[in-house]
Write an enzyme that holds these catalytic residues in place. Sequence first.
Site, PDB file in Angstrom:
ATOM      1  N   LYS A   1      46.859  84.017  65.348  1.00  0.00           N
ATOM      2  CA  LYS A   1      46.477  84.363  66.490  1.00  0.00           C
ATOM      3  C   LYS A   1      46.104  86.134  66.541  1.00  0.00           C
ATOM      4  O   LYS A   1      46.953  86.927  66.063  1.00  0.00           O
ATOM      5  CB  LYS A   1      47.426  84.539  67.477  1.00  0.00           C
ATOM      6  CG  LYS A   1      46.989  84.762  68.859  1.00  0.00           C
ATOM      7  CD  LYS A   1      47.676  84.305  70.210  1.00  0.00           C
ATOM      8  CE  LYS A   1      47.118  84.917  71.440  1.00  0.00           C
ATOM      9  NZ  LYS A   1      48.153  84.634  72.618  1.00  0.00           N
TER      10      LYS A   1
ATOM     11  N   ARG B   1      42.386  86.483  80.538  1.00  0.00           N
ATOM     12  CA  ARG B   1      43.432  87.391  81.316  1.00  0.00           C
ATOM     13  C   ARG B   1      42.918  87.748  82.867  1.00  0.00           C
ATOM     14  O   ARG B   1      43.889  87.607  83.714  1.00  0.00           O
ATOM     15  CB  ARG B   1      43.411  88.792  80.396  1.00  0.00           C
ATOM     16  CG  ARG B   1      44.256  88.450  79.070  1.00  0.00           C
ATOM     17  CD  ARG B   1      44.004  89.554  78.316  1.00  0.00           C
ATOM     18  NE  ARG B   1      44.575  89.538  77.023  1.00  0.00           N
ATOM     19  CZ  ARG B   1      44.504  90.426  75.806  1.00  0.00           C
ATOM     20  NH1 ARG B   1      43.983  91.507  76.111  1.00  0.00           N
ATOM     21  NH2 ARG B   1      44.932  89.896  74.676  1.00  0.00           N
TER      22      ARG B   1
ATOM     23  N   LYS C   1      47.475  94.396  72.237  1.00  0.00           N
ATOM     24  CA  LYS C   1      48.441  93.420  71.583  1.00  0.00           C
ATOM     25  C   LYS C   1      48.534  93.640  70.143  1.00  0.00           C
ATOM     26  O   LYS C   1      49.043  92.659  69.514  1.00  0.00           O
ATOM     27  CB  LYS C   1      48.299  92.055  72.332  1.00  0.00           C
ATOM     28  CG  LYS C   1      48.360  91.923  73.807  1.00  0.00           C
ATOM     29  CD  LYS C   1      48.224  90.219  73.958  1.00  0.00           C
ATOM     30  CE  LYS C   1      48.543  90.340  75.540  1.00  0.00           C
ATOM     31  NZ  LYS C   1      48.557  88.935  76.055  1.00  0.00           N
TER      32      LYS C   1
ATOM     33  N   GLU D   1      51.529  84.019  57.948  1.00  0.00           N
ATOM     34  CA  GLU D   1      51.957  83.291  59.420  1.00  0.00           C
ATOM     35  C   GLU D   1      52.185  81.988  59.242  1.00  0.00           C
ATOM     36  O   GLU D   1      52.997  81.388  59.719  1.00  0.00           O
ATOM     37  CB  GLU D   1      50.972  83.695  60.275  1.00  0.00           C
ATOM     38  CG  GLU D   1      51.010  85.273  60.629  1.00  0.00           C
ATOM     39  CD  GLU D   1      52.264  85.584  61.447  1.00  0.00           C
ATOM     40  OE1 GLU D   1      52.984  84.686  61.830  1.00  0.00           O
ATOM     41  OE2 GLU D   1      52.065  86.868  61.922  1.00  0.00           O
TER      42      GLU D   1
ATOM     43  N   LYS E   1      43.278  81.020  66.167  1.00  0.00           N
ATOM     44  CA  LYS E   1      42.778  81.617  67.570  1.00  0.00           C
ATOM     45  C   LYS E   1      42.320  82.976  67.391  1.00  0.00           C
ATOM     46  O   LYS E   1      43.061  84.004  66.899  1.00  0.00           O
ATOM     47  CB  LYS E   1      43.735  81.289  68.727  1.00  0.00           C
ATOM     48  CG  LYS E   1      43.452  81.678  70.070  1.00  0.00           C
ATOM     49  CD  LYS E   1      44.502  81.871  70.747  1.00  0.00           C
ATOM     50  CE  LYS E   1      44.271  82.297  72.251  1.00  0.00           C
ATOM     51  NZ  LYS E   1      45.483  82.544  72.872  1.00  0.00           N
TER      52      LYS E   1
ATOM     53  N   SER F   1      38.438  81.601  75.676  1.00  0.00           N
ATOM     54  CA  SER F   1      37.533  81.962  76.946  1.00  0.00           C
ATOM     55  C   SER F   1      36.285  82.760  76.675  1.00  0.00           C
ATOM     56  O   SER F   1      35.247  82.514  77.364  1.00  0.00           O
ATOM     57  CB  SER F   1      38.637  82.803  77.971  1.00  0.00           C
ATOM     58  OG  SER F   1      39.052  83.946  77.532  1.00  0.00           O
TER      59      SER F   1
ATOM     60  N   TYR G   1      37.558  74.885  76.818  1.00  0.00           N
ATOM     61  CA  TYR G   1      37.282  74.488  78.364  1.00  0.00           C
ATOM     62  C   TYR G   1      36.054  73.573  78.508  1.00  0.00           C
ATOM     63  O   TYR G   1      35.800  73.427  79.672  1.00  0.00           O
ATOM     64  CB  TYR G   1      37.175  76.164  78.939  1.00  0.00           C
ATOM     65  CG  TYR G   1      38.120  76.948  78.665  1.00  0.00           C
ATOM     66  CD1 TYR G   1      39.304  76.842  79.555  1.00  0.00           C
ATOM     67  CD2 TYR G   1      38.010  77.872  77.617  1.00  0.00           C
ATOM     68  CE1 TYR G   1      40.526  77.636  79.220  1.00  0.00           C
ATOM     69  CE2 TYR G   1      39.199  78.544  77.569  1.00  0.00           C
ATOM     70  CZ  TYR G   1      40.148  78.512  78.256  1.00  0.00           C
ATOM     71  OH  TYR G   1      41.441  79.402  78.156  1.00  0.00           O
TER      72      TYR G   1
HETATM   73  N1  LIG Z   1      49.652  84.703  75.254  1.00  0.00           N
HETATM   74  C1  LIG Z   1      48.731  84.274  76.314  1.00  0.00           C
HETATM   75  C2  LIG Z   1      47.426  83.762  75.668  1.00  0.00           C
HETATM   76  N2  LIG Z   1      47.598  82.447  75.599  1.00  0.00           N
HETATM   77  C3  LIG Z   1      46.224  81.943  75.374  1.00  0.00           C
HETATM   78  C4  LIG Z   1      45.361  83.111  75.526  1.00  0.00           C
HETATM   79  C5  LIG Z   1      43.903  83.401  75.488  1.00  0.00           C
HETATM   80  C6  LIG Z   1      43.130  82.107  75.743  1.00  0.00           C
HETATM   81  C7  LIG Z   1      41.662  82.201  75.841  1.00  0.00           C
HETATM   82  O1  LIG Z   1      41.237  83.382  75.825  1.00  0.00           O
HETATM   83  O2  LIG Z   1      41.014  81.493  76.475  1.00  0.00           O
HETATM   84  C8  LIG Z   1      46.487  84.368  75.727  1.00  0.00           C
HETATM   85  C9  LIG Z   1      45.759  85.583  75.866  1.00  0.00           C
HETATM   86  C10 LIG Z   1      46.310  86.656  75.124  1.00  0.00           C
HETATM   87  O3  LIG Z   1      47.006  86.660  74.175  1.00  0.00           O
HETATM   88  O4  LIG Z   1      46.014  87.742  75.741  1.00  0.00           O
END
Ligand SMILES: NCc1[nH]cc(CCC(=O)O)c1CC(=O)O
Length: 347
Positions: A217, A227, A240, A256, A271, A297, A336
């Site tokens: 990720k 968010r 992050k 990982e 991701k 998203s 989505y």
């Molecule tokens: N840990 C939270 C999480 N779980 C899934 C997403 C993102 C999913 C998306 O953007 O559709 C996130 C956001 C982040 O890590 O800040």
Amino acid sequence: MSTGRLFKPGVIAVSLFLPQTRCPDTRLRRPRRHDWSRRLVAENVLTVNDLIWPLFVVEGNKVRQDIVSMPGVQRLSIDLLVEAARQAADLGIPAIAIFPSVDASLKTPDSREAINPGNLVCRAVAAVKKAVPALGVICDVALDPFNSDGHDGIVRDNYVVNDESVEILARMALVQAEAGCDIVAPSDMMDGRIAAIRASLEAAGLQNVQILSYAAKYASAFYGPFRDAVGSTGALKGDKKTYQMDPANSDEALREVAMDIAEGADMVMVKPGMPYLDIVRRVKESFKLPTLAYQVSGEYAMLKAAALNGWLDWDRVMLESLMGFKRAGADAVLTYCAPEAARLLNK
Ligand SMILES: NCc1[nH]cc(CCC(=O)O)c1CC(=O)O
């Protein structure tokens, strides 16, 4: 074709795999001529079985809130989430992933609401499993929906601490599993969390709960609209980057994944999706285990925005983008677009 040519360096590697033919002996357009023959030689196939539908849940009854940066996606109260789950099952979508948007008053530095067995996400899981038992339910394991700093772990002295976060994440996964969740999906990127979660599930006799690790990720700007959807944009302090991966890295993704498999993950995820299809391909080829990808998203938002402007054909770009995941080697995609794609694929 002279044999001499075959032994020239550089030509050998290619000639072993690909016949050295040329037009008119070979005309690659021939099988493309008709729909029936294009279907016959298609190398990959996208079906409804490849889709996971992420859904956002909020408190209340008959509540349906638009998410401005994700046109067509809404936060739903539990009663409406159950309806969406029924719809998913009717469409043949194998699983949904539930993300809670909790009231700011419940967000604390210790994220204690995350381990409350009566929290929004646990109630949502129980309601969905009761109404639609055959539908797979996935929960995100990360503290951000419940953390007043907006981070996936506990913040101490401006740093997201690892081992203390892992402890609470393992308890969080346990309450979700006890609520009936089929797959816990740690998205927090702490080191060692898969082992801790696996141990806590085993100790509780929940050995059949699957772990889908968000193994690779990345610290990505493509999560922006998500968010907004879970209301962590305002809360998030800083970024992050000390726990999510650097977009520059690829070998590190394999480390990982290797760690998470060793610690007990059943499936792994890459991701974001579209900008990271090279990682999907490497992970699938290296480990040959169930490899999922998340069309996040921001990817949804960018395709949707262009489509709403009339710049892209929505149905076609949606299916083409999802086929891209299959071609890269993904076994399934969190998207989505799932219900819309399912409707087109079921036609
Ligand atoms: N840990 C939270 C999480 N779980 C899934 C997403 C993102 C999913 C998306 O953007 O559709 C996130 C956001 C982040 O890590 O800040």
